[in-house]
Write a protein that holds these residues in place. Sequence first.
Motif, PDB file in Angstrom:
ATOM      1  N   PRO A 286       0.807  -1.221   0.000  1.00 46.71           N
ATOM      2  CA  PRO A 286       0.000   0.000   0.000  1.00 46.71           C
ATOM      3  C   PRO A 286       0.841   1.272   0.000  1.00 46.71           C
ATOM      4  O   PRO A 286       0.470   2.265  -0.614  1.00 46.71           O
ATOM      5  N   MET A 287       1.976   1.219   0.657  1.00 45.35           N
ATOM      6  CA  MET A 287       2.824   2.404   0.732  1.00 45.35           C
ATOM      7  C   MET A 287       3.483   2.742  -0.600  1.00 45.35           C
ATOM      8  O   MET A 287       3.943   3.862  -0.798  1.00 45.35           O
ATOM      9  N   GLN A 289       2.640   3.475  -3.475  1.00 45.64           N
ATOM     10  CA  GLN A 289       2.144   4.636  -4.213  1.00 45.64           C
ATOM     11  C   GLN A 289       2.542   5.965  -3.576  1.00 45.64           C
ATOM     12  O   GLN A 289       2.500   6.995  -4.235  1.00 45.64           O
ATOM     13  N   TYR A 290       2.911   5.928  -2.313  1.00 44.56           N
ATOM     14  CA  TYR A 290       3.223   7.174  -1.609  1.00 44.56           C
ATOM     15  C   TYR A 290       4.715   7.440  -1.518  1.00 44.56           C
ATOM     16  O   TYR A 290       5.143   8.418  -0.914  1.00 44.56           O
TER      17      TYR A 290
ATOM     18  N   GLN B  77      -4.798   1.664   1.720  1.00 44.52           N
ATOM     19  CA  GLN B  77      -4.520   1.836   3.134  1.00 44.52           C
ATOM     20  C   GLN B  77      -3.920   0.538   3.666  1.00 44.52           C
ATOM     21  O   GLN B  77      -4.182  -0.527   3.130  1.00 44.52           O
ATOM     22  N   PHE B 229      -3.509  10.288   2.625  1.00 45.52           N
ATOM     23  CA  PHE B 229      -2.341  10.920   2.014  1.00 45.52           C
ATOM     24  C   PHE B 229      -2.719  12.259   1.393  1.00 45.52           C
ATOM     25  O   PHE B 229      -2.092  13.287   1.658  1.00 45.52           O
ATOM     26  N   ASP B 256       0.483   7.984  10.098  1.00 45.02           N
ATOM     27  CA  ASP B 256       1.629   8.018   9.192  1.00 45.02           C
ATOM     28  C   ASP B 256       1.234   8.358   7.777  1.00 45.02           C
ATOM     29  O   ASP B 256       2.001   8.990   7.042  1.00 45.02           O
ATOM     30  N   THR B 257       0.050   7.939   7.391  1.00 50.01           N
ATOM     31  CA  THR B 257      -0.367   8.208   6.014  1.00 50.01           C
ATOM     32  C   THR B 257      -0.445   9.709   5.763  1.00 50.01           C
ATOM     33  O   THR B 257       0.029  10.204   4.733  1.00 50.01           O
ATOM     34  N   ILE B 260       3.029  11.128   5.611  1.00 47.70           N
ATOM     35  CA  ILE B 260       3.674  10.906   4.319  1.00 47.70           C
ATOM     36  C   ILE B 260       3.154  11.922   3.297  1.00 47.70           C
ATOM     37  O   ILE B 260       3.909  12.427   2.463  1.00 47.70           O
TER      38      ILE B 260
END
Lengths: 339, 339
Positions: A286-287, A289-290, B77, B229, B256-257, B260
């Motif tokens: 999931p991360m 993309q960020y 997520q 995000f 954290d999202t 970021i």
Amino acid sequence: MTATKVTLKDVAARAGVSYQTVSKVLNGEMQVAPETMERIQAAVRELGYRPNRIARNMRAGRSFMIGYSWTQTEPGQVNHILDQFLSSMVREAGVVGYYVLPFPFQEGKAQVETYRDLIKSGNVDGFVLSSVNYHDPRIQFLLKQQFPFVAFGRSNPEWDFAWVDIDGAAGTRQAVEYLIGRGHRRIAILAWPEDSRVGNDRLQGYLDAMQADQLATEPGYILRGEGTFEVGRAMTLHLLDLPADRRPTAIMALNDTMAIGAMAAARERGLTIGTDLAIIGFDDAPMAQYLFPPLSSVRQPIAEAGRKCVELLVALVEGREPQQRQVLLQPSLIIRASS
Amino acid sequence: MTATKVTLKDVAARAGVSYQTVSKVLNGEMQVAPETMERIQAAVRELGYRPNRIARNMRAGRSFMIGYSWTQTEPGQVNHILDQFLSSMVREAGVVGYYVLPFPFQEGKAQVETYRDLIKSGNVDGFVLSSVNYHDPRIQFLLKQQFPFVAFGRSNPEWDFAWVDIDGAAGTRQAVEYLIGRGHRRIAILAWPEDSRVGNDRLQGYLDAMQADQLATEPGYILRGEGTFEVGRAMTLHLLDLPADRRPTAIMALNDTMAIGAMAAARERGLTIGTDLAIIGFDDAPMAQYLFPPLSSVRQPIAEAGRKCVELLVALVEGREPQQRQVLLQPSLIIRASS
DNA sequence: ATGATAAAGGCGAACGTTCGCCTTAAAAGA
DNA sequence: TCTTTTAAGGCGAACGTTCGCCTTTATCAT
């Protein structure tokens, strides 16, 4: 509203029939007079009757439970799979009248014993296995016991059992073909140790893609190690320190964690990811993309796999031979700015 | 080795005693002659007898199961919580003779019905709730039914029930105090909508820390929105576009999202994270350490929470009044390069 | 009228435990 | 020697279902 347990007998008393009749009517195994039907339904409604699952299972001689256990990831690793996989299994199981029973993952000799206990105590009707590798002792054991199970992942090819897997080779192949299409020729791969079946599968896709395009696969471009950030970083630093004419322009990593290590290494060497060096991961965490830049990756249809596992297992448990005992699902390539 | 089910009667026949005697001996509820004991144990061993759990539960009138359900995260997520929380619950439950029963999460009106069904069908002896918020209908329902449950997370203060929670306020307070200690004065917070109890708890820690240091909490520094995000990025862009003398030098994000997202915004404005702008997240997602720069965050003792939930619930189910019905666990601040 | 047939529902048994009470024989006390 | 106690273990019942077979009454064709 009723605090105490409501049983068939309570319903029967209220409806003025025998409790066995209520059972049969509710299960649609008996024709009764319309007014009797009405009385029974009213009693069920008013008392809020629900069949006791334990008694039902007792009578049926089975548990309608699917055992499932997973390797807990070490701190710092993500199991982004679990949520999707378990949720989809639970949901699909619910639809066909089963529940999923998670049990603690044991290492080594104790592992098979755990499975044996669950069988002998009648706790489960079948298993879904994950984290399967070559020579998996659970598979050997369950095959010998002839106990129903479905593996999420393949194992030794000579063993014949039901499995659902994701076509890792196809995923990597797609990614590498994409890189080749973008003009890359020097493509390295961050692979896993040779005893990893998943790793070998994914690696094979790389070899296939390179060969299909008549590209010599330079042995120095195939690096093997654990799938961690640190290993990915170290491998990439090594690759980037090769002489300029041999330095790879693209890196395929067998999971996102290694890919992120590779991104760190590229940054350390002052390279712009996506321009100076293309990077593609695997798993589509999931991360991904960020990240900066967002990481290209291979996405696996996890929920679909969970559904299929349950569907297949339930067919086996209930003695229906499923149409296909092996299911290979196709992953898809997600292109982002890192490649 | 035996394919068919082994019951007490099989063991009894082989040991030459009645099956009830075998039951009592195995449960340590009866004294027998040493040689009888020996014969029984031998029979159990040779036949590989394990008590049938369904029959046992049937007799006991309960299921020894703990119901648990979680909100599946939308794609993109991460539920990095689930693995740790569920694993620790399963493990702890196993130790005290219980299993965890995951069931599909339902939205809206159907949700409470799901819980009611599980109770009425005797499927579970108690529940662990997560994703608890204000006015949680499940809590209202279970309180009225007087059915055992433990919530992972608090709800309305006027309701009296057993819960385990992580002290979010303390986590944020610690983080903000750290920022203040590093000389930051203009500290903004990316918070959640007002209907989020968790969000308000965490926000309170910010307010407390600012107030303790006599820092005026400028309303413009408290931004509320969904914890995504995109929202984190947009909020941060807004903050960074304030006039230079009002622009915050540090940002605390409630997860954290969002953090970021804040990092992305800072990069877009050409700021160096950690130097020009400090950022701290919350949750310590596994990826946080691999970001560039590695993200400071507040880590929650999830496994501990899972253990406590089960411990507390089992006490309630078995009628032992636990020593404390409310458990507040302390998170810890993990400092990395982003702050 | 009479026997055959169908419709509606009752009844006993079983699944594998655990629990409480009873029986038997030996040992101990008087 | 007779009664009482203790040790060792047997036995029936129950938990809440489902399953198979049986009984009763009404319906139908002859």
